[in-house]
Structures are given as structure tokens and as C-alpha cells.
Design a protein around this motif. Structure first.
Motif, mmCIF file in Angstrom:
data_model
loop_
_atom_site.group_PDB
_atom_site.id
_atom_site.type_symbol
_atom_site.label_atom_id
_atom_site.label_comp_id
_atom_site.label_asym_id
_atom_site.label_seq_id
_atom_site.Cartn_x
_atom_site.Cartn_y
_atom_site.Cartn_z
ATOM 1 N N SER A 34 0.829 -1.203 0.000
ATOM 2 C CA SER A 34 0.000 0.000 0.000
ATOM 3 C C SER A 34 0.866 1.257 0.000
ATOM 4 C CB SER A 34 -0.948 -0.007 1.198
ATOM 5 O OG SER A 34 -0.238 -0.114 2.407
ATOM 6 N N ASP A 35 1.997 1.227 0.687
ATOM 7 C CA ASP A 35 2.897 2.384 0.687
ATOM 8 C C ASP A 35 3.453 2.635 -0.701
ATOM 9 O OD1 ASP A 35 2.543 2.933 3.364
ATOM 10 O OD2 ASP A 35 4.328 1.856 4.026
ATOM 11 N N ALA A 36 3.809 1.561 -1.403
ATOM 12 C CA ALA A 36 4.327 1.701 -2.767
ATOM 13 C C ALA A 36 3.245 2.245 -3.700
ATOM 14 C CB ALA A 36 4.847 0.363 -3.278
ATOM 15 N N VAL A 37 2.026 1.805 -3.488
ATOM 16 C CA VAL A 37 0.908 2.287 -4.302
ATOM 17 C C VAL A 37 0.713 3.784 -4.101
ATOM 18 C CG1 VAL A 37 -1.621 2.232 -4.541
ATOM 19 C CG2 VAL A 37 -0.329 0.095 -4.448
ATOM 20 N N LYS A 38 0.723 4.226 -2.857
ATOM 21 C CA LYS A 38 0.540 5.651 -2.566
ATOM 22 C C LYS A 38 1.670 6.486 -3.163
ATOM 23 C CE LYS A 38 -0.030 4.752 1.851
ATOM 24 N NZ LYS A 38 -0.201 4.983 3.306
ATOM 25 N N THR A 39 2.891 5.985 -3.076
ATOM 26 C CA THR A 39 4.025 6.708 -3.650
ATOM 27 C C THR A 39 3.908 6.805 -5.166
ATOM 28 O OG1 THR A 39 5.502 6.023 -1.856
ATOM 29 C CG2 THR A 39 6.535 6.701 -3.918
ATOM 30 N N ALA A 40 3.542 5.700 -5.798
ATOM 31 C CA ALA A 40 3.406 5.681 -7.258
ATOM 32 C C ALA A 40 2.306 6.633 -7.723
ATOM 33 C CB ALA A 40 3.114 4.258 -7.733
ATOM 34 N N LEU A 41 1.192 6.666 -7.008
ATOM 35 C CA LEU A 41 0.098 7.575 -7.361
ATOM 36 C C LEU A 41 0.549 9.028 -7.226
ATOM 37 C CD1 LEU A 41 -2.916 5.794 -5.593
ATOM 38 C CD2 LEU A 41 -2.636 6.099 -8.068
ATOM 39 N N THR A 42 1.188 9.332 -6.117
ATOM 40 C CA THR A 42 1.648 10.698 -5.865
ATOM 41 C C THR A 42 2.644 11.154 -6.928
ATOM 42 O OG1 THR A 42 1.337 10.396 -3.480
ATOM 43 C CG2 THR A 42 2.747 12.223 -4.180
ATOM 44 N N ASN A 43 3.531 10.253 -7.325
ATOM 45 C CA ASN A 43 4.542 10.585 -8.332
ATOM 46 C C ASN A 43 3.933 10.885 -9.698
ATOM 47 O OD1 ASN A 43 6.615 10.315 -6.484
ATOM 48 N ND2 ASN A 43 7.150 8.220 -7.091
ATOM 49 N N LYS A 44 2.716 10.422 -9.935
ATOM 50 C CA LYS A 44 2.048 10.668 -11.216
ATOM 51 C C LYS A 44 0.993 11.769 -11.105
ATOM 52 C CE LYS A 44 4.382 7.877 -13.717
ATOM 53 N NZ LYS A 44 5.265 8.440 -14.760
ATOM 54 N N GLY A 45 1.055 12.541 -10.026
ATOM 55 C CA GLY A 45 0.190 13.710 -9.916
ATOM 56 C C GLY A 45 -1.142 13.486 -9.239
ATOM 57 N N PHE A 46 -1.354 12.291 -8.704
ATOM 58 C CA PHE A 46 -2.597 12.021 -7.993
ATOM 59 C C PHE A 46 -2.456 12.406 -6.519
ATOM 60 C CE2 PHE A 46 -2.611 8.860 -11.480
ATOM 61 C CZ PHE A 46 -3.807 9.213 -12.089
ATOM 62 N N THR A 47 -3.564 12.629 -5.874
ATOM 63 C CA THR A 47 -3.596 12.919 -4.442
ATOM 64 C C THR A 47 -4.336 11.803 -3.726
ATOM 65 O OG1 THR A 47 -3.599 15.314 -4.813
ATOM 66 C CG2 THR A 47 -4.356 14.532 -2.662
ATOM 67 N N VAL A 48 -3.695 11.173 -2.775
ATOM 68 C CA VAL A 48 -4.347 10.135 -1.979
ATOM 69 C C VAL A 48 -5.220 10.817 -0.939
ATOM 70 C CG1 VAL A 48 -3.988 8.242 -0.342
ATOM 71 C CG2 VAL A 48 -2.499 8.461 -2.351
ATOM 72 N N VAL A 49 -6.508 10.478 -0.913
ATOM 73 C CA VAL A 49 -7.439 11.148 -0.001
ATOM 74 C C VAL A 49 -7.819 10.286 1.201
ATOM 75 C CG1 VAL A 49 -8.377 12.677 -1.770
ATOM 76 C CG2 VAL A 49 -9.425 10.426 -1.413
ATOM 77 N N GLY A 50 -7.513 8.987 1.143
ATOM 78 C CA GLY A 50 -7.840 8.122 2.270
ATOM 79 C C GLY A 50 -7.539 6.671 1.974
ATOM 80 N N GLU A 51 -7.552 5.854 3.011
ATOM 81 C CA GLU A 51 -7.317 4.421 2.857
ATOM 82 C C GLU A 51 -7.907 3.689 4.049
ATOM 83 O OE1 GLU A 51 -3.145 3.192 3.405
ATOM 84 O OE2 GLU A 51 -2.728 5.257 4.008
ATOM 85 N N HIS A 61 -6.974 -4.024 1.278
ATOM 86 C CA HIS A 61 -6.727 -2.639 1.679
ATOM 87 C C HIS A 61 -6.998 -1.717 0.495
ATOM 88 C CE1 HIS A 61 -5.019 0.394 4.346
ATOM 89 N NE2 HIS A 61 -4.423 0.916 3.279
ATOM 90 N N ILE A 62 -7.804 -0.702 0.715
ATOM 91 C CA ILE A 62 -8.192 0.201 -0.365
ATOM 92 C C ILE A 62 -7.566 1.576 -0.185
ATOM 93 C CG2 ILE A 62 -10.154 1.500 -1.308
ATOM 94 C CD1 ILE A 62 -11.800 -1.056 -1.069
ATOM 95 N N ASP A 90 -4.923 -6.227 -2.992
ATOM 96 C CA ASP A 90 -5.512 -7.540 -2.700
ATOM 97 C C ASP A 90 -4.402 -8.545 -2.383
ATOM 98 O OD1 ASP A 90 -6.775 -9.996 -2.691
ATOM 99 O OD2 ASP A 90 -7.825 -9.706 -4.592
ATOM 100 N N LYS A 91 -4.156 -8.745 -1.108
ATOM 101 C CA LYS A 91 -3.100 -9.664 -0.689
ATOM 102 C C LYS A 91 -3.526 -11.125 -0.820
ATOM 103 C CE LYS A 91 -1.229 -6.342 2.647
ATOM 104 N NZ LYS A 91 -0.973 -6.062 4.089
ATOM 105 N N THR A 92 -4.822 -11.369 -0.879
ATOM 106 C CA THR A 92 -5.315 -12.744 -1.025
ATOM 107 C C THR A 92 -5.023 -13.274 -2.422
ATOM 108 O OG1 THR A 92 -7.070 -12.380 0.606
ATOM 109 C CG2 THR A 92 -7.350 -14.220 -0.926
ATOM 110 N N ASP A 93 -5.417 -12.499 -3.437
ATOM 111 C CA ASP A 93 -5.188 -12.908 -4.820
ATOM 112 C C ASP A 93 -3.895 -12.346 -5.386
ATOM 113 O OD1 ASP A 93 -7.641 -14.421 -5.210
ATOM 114 O OD2 ASP A 93 -8.653 -12.487 -5.046
#
Length: 270
Positions: A34-51, A61-62, A90-93
Motif C-alpha cells: 500500500s505504501d508503494a501504491v501511494k508513492t506511485a500515485l503521488t509521483n504521477k500527480g494524484f492525491t491520496v485522499v484516504g485508505e 486494503h483500499i 488484494d493480498k489474497t489474490d
């Protein structure tokens, strides 16, 4: 003359059918933290608003995110639900599951949908996470805006007004407390994502239809616009989020739409 008219109608229908394309409801990428996802989104100009952990399960985890384009497109009346997209870790799949912007923006923006804007977001996601593969769940592009599960069931515009008043956001924040996943102030409204950890909430209805893999549509959202609080009709939102849902599966969660409406209503009326 009748034969010519009939031929013209058939030709038009055939051409329309050939031009229509399937749009996947969700898109998949290789698993990241999830940390890597947030970093990748931020690096492409997105803003993480919640999780949060959907269904109270850390294996699902969303991360919810937005950007200027999403916020701008959601600024018109009844379009606020389009402001946020989500990605499921999705850590299950062992994969990432994205709400497909082209699909959900088409559904929530209706006639205001701009394909180029949605594709630009998808291009940024692909640049951040690699090639995205589409889910089996899908609808033809010309069916998304007018989607409803079946005759007599609600469309996107059939939202439910759950409360009216001048202090709706304050009530919501007080009553929902830690179950608020995100709060996004838009130009003319506020969009709030709210977890539903009750006995008849997310865990109950998502697992009942074995829909954990596509729980990226969570959390449920409340749109506060002017002095009104609205939710998408659960019979619509669940169906558009699970377009492969069968009537039998829908019947197993027949009480869920009412449960969701009651829960969300209580948050803005007490």
C-alpha cells in the motif's frame, strides 16, 4: 420502400453493434504494498485522499485517490461521486485491482463524460503500475450511462436523498467518526467515503456474493450538495460495481440496499 427502410435500420444497428466496445469494470496490475501504491500515485500527480481495510480485512486494503481532472469533472450537480477513484491492494489474490476510470466516470458523469480525460488517467496509471489487464466484469461503452440491473430497477440518476439540513457534514463527522475513510471538498459539494463495519455491512454483503476480489468500489459514498445529503441507490451502485451479478446472487443480499440506506441515513440525521 419498406424493404429499403428496413435495410437501413438493420445496417444502422449492425454498425452500432460493431462500433461498441467492452469497457472493463476493473483493471489489474502486479501486487505492490500500500505504501508503494501511494508513492506511485503521488509521483504521477494524484492525491491520496484516504485508505482503509475493506470489510475490516487487512488483506483487502483500499487506497482512494483523486486529481485535478477528476475534481473538475465532478464539480457539476449530481456528478460529485466521480471525484474519487480507488485501488484495492488484494493480498489474497496477490494483485492490485483498480476501479477503471473509463467505466466509472462514464457511469457517474453521464452526458458530461469525456473519454479523453478518462484515458489520460488510465495512461498515468499504466505508467505508474505497468500494463493493466481488464476484468471479465464489463459493459459495452454505450450501455454504461444508461445501465440498470433490470426493468424497474434504479438508474444512476435515481439517487436517494437521505437528509436535508444546514449541518449535515457536522452530523456525519460526529456520527461516523473513525469510519470516515475520506472527505473531499469539491467546488460545490463534499464527497465523503464511509466504512460500514456493522453486522449487515460490507463484510456481510460482499462475502455473501463472493465479491471480495472486486471490493475496490468501497467505501460507500455520501454526497453533500447544498443542504442535501445523497447516496447512489444501493440497487444501482452494487449492480454497476458487479455487472456480472446474477439474479440469484442479488437475491442473497436482498436486504442489503435497505441496510445501507438505513445506516447512511442515521449518520446524517441523529
Amino acid at each position: 420502400m419498406k424493404k429499403l427502410l428496413l435495410s437501413g435500420v438493420l445496417a444502422t444497428l449492425l454498425t452500432s453493434s460493431l462500433m461498441a466496445k467492452d469497457i472493463s469494470t476493473y483493471e489489474y496490475a502486479n501486487l505492490q504494498s500500500s505504501d508503494a501504491v501511494k508513492t506511485a500515485l503521488t509521483n504521477k500527480g494524484f492525491t491520496v485522499v484516504g485508505e482503509y481495510d475493506a470489510m475490516g480485512n487487512p488483506n483487502y486494503h483500499i487506497v482512494a485517490y483523486t486529481n485535478d481532472s477528476l475534481e473538475d469533472s465532478a464539480s457539476k450537480e449530481n456528478r460529485g461521486f466521480a471525484a474519487v477513484q480507488k485501488v484495492l491492494v488484494d493480498k489474497t489474490d496477490k494483485k492490485l485491482v483498480f476501479t477503471n476510470p473509463e467505466y466509472f466516470l462514464h457511469a457517474f458523469l453521464q452526458d458530461d463524460f469525456k473519454e479523453a480525460d478518462a484515458q489520460k488517467i488510465n495512461k498515468a496509471l499504466s505508467a505508474a503500475f505497468g500494463t493493466l489487464s481488464g476484468s471479465k466484469d464489463a459493459l459495452e461503452d454505450d450501455d454504461i450511462a444508461g445501465f440498470h440491473f433490470m426493468m424497474g430497477m434504479p438508474y444512476y440518476e435515481d439517487m436517494i436523498e437521505i437528509a436535508e439540513g444546514s449541518d449535515l457534514l457536522q452530523k456525519l463527522k460526529k456520527n461516523a467518526g473513525k469510519n470516515i475513510v475520506f472527505e473531499l471538498k469539491l467546488k460545490n459539494s463534499t464527497l465523503v467515503g464511509v466504512a460500514m463495519p456493522t453486522a449487515d455491512g460490507e463484510k456481510s454483503y460482499v462475502t455473501a456474493i463472493e465479491g471480495q476480489e472486486h471490493s475496490a468500489f468501497l467505501p460507500y459514498m455520501i454526497l453533500i450538495e447544498g443542504n442535501k445529503a445523497k447516496i447512489m441507490h444501493p440497487k444501482y451502485y452494487l449492480a454497476i460495481s458487479y455487472p456480472e451479478l446474477s439474479m440469484g446472487q442479488f437475491m442473497t443480499i436482498s436486504s442489503t440496499p435497505g441496510d445501507i440506506e438505513d445506516y447512511m441515513t442515521a449518520l446524517v440525521t441523529k
